[in-house]
Design a protein around this motif. Structure first.
Motif, PDB file in Angstrom:
ATOM      1  N   LYS A  48       6.550 -30.406  23.865  1.00 35.93           N
ATOM      2  CA  LYS A  48       7.203 -30.430  25.183  1.00 35.93           C
ATOM      3  C   LYS A  48       8.438 -29.528  25.151  1.00 35.93           C
ATOM      4  CE  LYS A  48       4.741 -34.340  25.899  1.00 35.93           C
ATOM      5  NZ  LYS A  48       4.140 -34.548  24.569  1.00 35.93           N
ATOM      6  N   PRO A  49       8.673 -28.765  26.221  1.00 38.10           N
ATOM      7  CA  PRO A  49       9.901 -27.957  26.252  1.00 38.10           C
ATOM      8  C   PRO A  49      11.147 -28.830  26.318  1.00 38.10           C
ATOM      9  CG  PRO A  49       8.584 -27.631  28.255  1.00 38.10           C
ATOM     10  CD  PRO A  49       7.847 -28.603  27.412  1.00 38.10           C
ATOM     11  N   GLN A  50      12.277 -28.263  25.958  1.00 36.53           N
ATOM     12  CA  GLN A  50      13.582 -28.952  25.973  1.00 36.53           C
ATOM     13  C   GLN A  50      13.630 -30.133  25.010  1.00 36.53           C
ATOM     14  OE1 GLN A  50      15.147 -29.688  29.935  1.00 36.53           O
ATOM     15  NE2 GLN A  50      14.062 -27.929  30.754  1.00 36.53           N
ATOM     16  N   THR A  51      13.011 -29.960  23.873  1.00 34.79           N
ATOM     17  CA  THR A  51      13.041 -31.018  22.854  1.00 34.79           C
ATOM     18  C   THR A  51      14.427 -31.103  22.223  1.00 34.79           C
ATOM     19  OG1 THR A  51      10.686 -30.780  22.410  1.00 34.79           O
ATOM     20  CG2 THR A  51      12.026 -31.750  20.659  1.00 34.79           C
ATOM     21  N   THR A  52      14.967 -29.971  21.807  1.00 33.20           N
ATOM     22  CA  THR A  52      16.291 -29.957  21.161  1.00 33.20           C
ATOM     23  C   THR A  52      17.374 -30.000  22.233  1.00 33.20           C
ATOM     24  OG1 THR A  52      15.352 -28.636  19.380  1.00 33.20           O
ATOM     25  CG2 THR A  52      17.764 -28.682  19.546  1.00 33.20           C
ATOM     26  N   ARG A  53      18.305 -30.936  22.092  1.00 38.68           N
ATOM     27  CA  ARG A  53      19.343 -31.091  23.123  1.00 38.68           C
ATOM     28  C   ARG A  53      20.748 -30.820  22.609  1.00 38.68           C
ATOM     29  NH1 ARG A  53      17.181 -36.575  25.883  1.00 38.68           N
ATOM     30  NH2 ARG A  53      15.543 -35.635  27.142  1.00 38.68           N
ATOM     31  N   ASN A  54      20.890 -30.659  21.310  1.00 40.09           N
ATOM     32  CA  ASN A  54      22.197 -30.379  20.719  1.00 40.09           C
ATOM     33  C   ASN A  54      22.068 -29.185  19.796  1.00 40.09           C
ATOM     34  OD1 ASN A  54      21.779 -33.572  20.789  1.00 40.09           O
ATOM     35  ND2 ASN A  54      23.899 -33.061  21.258  1.00 40.09           N
ATOM     36  N   ARG A  55      23.195 -28.623  19.473  1.00 42.47           N
ATOM     37  CA  ARG A  55      23.156 -27.572  18.466  1.00 42.47           C
ATOM     38  C   ARG A  55      22.926 -28.261  17.118  1.00 42.47           C
ATOM     39  NH1 ARG A  55      27.775 -23.133  17.083  1.00 42.47           N
ATOM     40  NH2 ARG A  55      28.481 -23.566  19.192  1.00 42.47           N
ATOM     41  N   MET A  56      21.767 -28.037  16.535  1.00 44.52           N
ATOM     42  CA  MET A  56      21.421 -28.727  15.290  1.00 44.52           C
ATOM     43  C   MET A  56      21.812 -27.840  14.103  1.00 44.52           C
ATOM     44  SD  MET A  56      20.156 -31.597  16.306  1.00 44.52           S
ATOM     45  CE  MET A  56      19.579 -32.198  14.730  1.00 44.52           C
ATOM     46  N   LEU A  88      22.787 -25.580  27.536  1.00 45.52           N
ATOM     47  CA  LEU A  88      22.893 -24.128  27.644  1.00 45.52           C
ATOM     48  C   LEU A  88      24.190 -23.631  26.996  1.00 45.52           C
ATOM     49  CD1 LEU A  88      21.613 -21.545  28.774  1.00 45.52           C
ATOM     50  CD2 LEU A  88      22.909 -21.903  30.879  1.00 45.52           C
ATOM     51  N   ARG A  89      25.257 -24.370  27.230  1.00 42.29           N
ATOM     52  CA  ARG A  89      26.545 -23.985  26.660  1.00 42.29           C
ATOM     53  C   ARG A  89      26.445 -23.909  25.124  1.00 42.29           C
ATOM     54  NH1 ARG A  89      32.267 -24.760  26.655  1.00 42.29           N
ATOM     55  NH2 ARG A  89      32.341 -24.628  28.889  1.00 42.29           N
ATOM     56  N   GLN A  90      25.729 -24.855  24.539  1.00 36.01           N
ATOM     57  CA  GLN A  90      25.621 -24.864  23.083  1.00 36.01           C
ATOM     58  C   GLN A  90      24.831 -23.667  22.573  1.00 36.01           C
ATOM     59  OE1 GLN A  90      25.207 -28.461  21.077  1.00 36.01           O
ATOM     60  NE2 GLN A  90      25.804 -29.696  22.812  1.00 36.01           N
TER      61      GLN A  90
END
Ligand SMILES: Nc1nc2c(ncn2[C@@H]2O[C@H](COP(=O)(O)OP(=O)(O)OP(=O)(O)O)[C@@H](O)[C@H]2O)c(=O)[nH]1
Ligand SMILES: [Mg+2]
Length: 323
Positions: A48-56, A88-90
């Protein structure tokens, strides 16, 4: 195998150290690639798109070569909610701060408006950039060549080619992954490791646990649900005698009807999510555990500062002001 740790004095004694940003549209394979390079699952992955939500953050330490600190970022997309603006900012911060930028493109998809937008953003940065055409296990050579030409024609603000290298890869099979890693090492500055070489990531274990539960929710649900779901780890209780862990997590959903979808008929889906998550977490934490999942309807949580703050507290990374 020689010494376990690097010396951490001076400029690093010929060793290199720096940050590498993985940037791309949602679903391009950024997290899959970082995990492959690390040989561990730090970022969760899903179809699924948008899986990552933070800068990992993923840390690769090599006795001979030094240390790479990867920043696997949320996919660049049009932000419709506060959550997405934070995402997006991240990605943009990582793009502008990294020593080397790896731009991933899903080569099995046609070039479109989203790719043009991403390319425009990447052209503006002055960092060394590599273009990785991913998923070549799914693409014929004849379709790849025009894409290579398209990206080779791109120019940065200084008029020079945007990309120093364009490399076809498959994050899934590993094809080309070592080659790219060599290119990354070549471009890193000399320096002492940025983190303890024993560390794999800087995120607290509790956040990684919540993420792994969210991965199971993504695996078991479809349509709109993945975008509208978050996982909060509420309690982490250790039994000092048995070493057994009791974890309590809440799955947040945006709309009332979604609660039933996550729970499933007679509780069947939440049970499957729980079983899959518990098995994964037992392996990850290397001990027996009990996992209790709840589902809570939290309308508009993607706009809600309090809820986003609650999720952020799980991340050892300062977002700063987002508006
Ligand atoms: N066939 C194929 N599939 C891949 C490859 N790399 C990643 N995938 C699949 O693509 C999907 C998305 O992978 P992710 O690594 O989560 O992608 P991402 O870029 O991190 O996505 P976001 O976090 O949503 O921005 C998963 O189903 C992966 O298994 C590849 O080289 N070949
Ligand atoms: Mg990802």
């Amino acid at each position: 195998m020689g010494e376990k740790k690097h010396g951490n004095q001076g400029a690093g004694g010929g060793l290199k150290a720096g940050t590498v940003a993985l940037i791309g549209r949602p679903n391009a394979g950024k997290s899959t690639l970082m995990n492959r390079w690390l040989r561990e699952k730090v970022s969760i992955v899903s179809d699924k798109p948008q899986t990552t939500r933070n800068r990992m953050v993923g840390i690769l330490s090599d006795e001979q070569r030094g240390q790479i600190v990867f920043h696997d970022t949320p996919g660049v997309h049009k932000p419709l909610h506060r959550l997405n603006r934070q995402m997006l900012r991240q990605a943009l911060d990582a793009l502008n701060e990294a020593d080397v930028v790896c731009v991933l493109v899903d080569a099995s998809q046609r070039f479109g408006g989203g790719d043009a937008h991403l390319l425009g953003l990447v052209e503006k940065t002055s960092r060394p950039r590599l273009l990785l055409l991913n998923k070549i296990d799914r693409v014929s050579k004849s379709r790849l060549l025009p894409e290579i030409e398209r990206y080779a024609a791109s120019r940065g603000a200084d008029g020079k080619p945007t990309f120093e290298e364009i490399v076809p890869i498959s994050a899934l099979t590993g094809d080309g992954a070592d080659l790219v890693l060599d290119m990354v090492w070549q471009r890193l500055p000399e320096g002492a490791p940025l983190h303890d070489p024993e560390l794999l990531t800087t995120h607290p274990e509790r956040f990684l646990v919540a993420e792994r539960i969210r991965e199971k929710v993504l695996e078991q649900t479809r349509d709109e649900l993945p975008y509208t779901t978050a996982v909060v780890l509420e309690k982490w209780v250790e039994d000092p005698d048995t070493q057994r862990l009791r974890l309590y997590a809440t799955i947040l959903v945006d709309k009332p009807g979604q609660k039933g979808i996550v729970i499933g008929r007679g509780g069947s889906r939440i049970k499957e999510i729980g079983t899959a998550a518990r098995l994964d977490l037992m392996e990850f934490l290397d001990r027996p555990l009990h996992l209790e999942l709840n589902v809570r309807h939290e309308p508009g949580w993607r706009e809600n500062r309090r809820v986003l703050g609650e999720l952020d507290r799980e991340v050892d990374y300062n977002l700063g002001e987002v508006d």
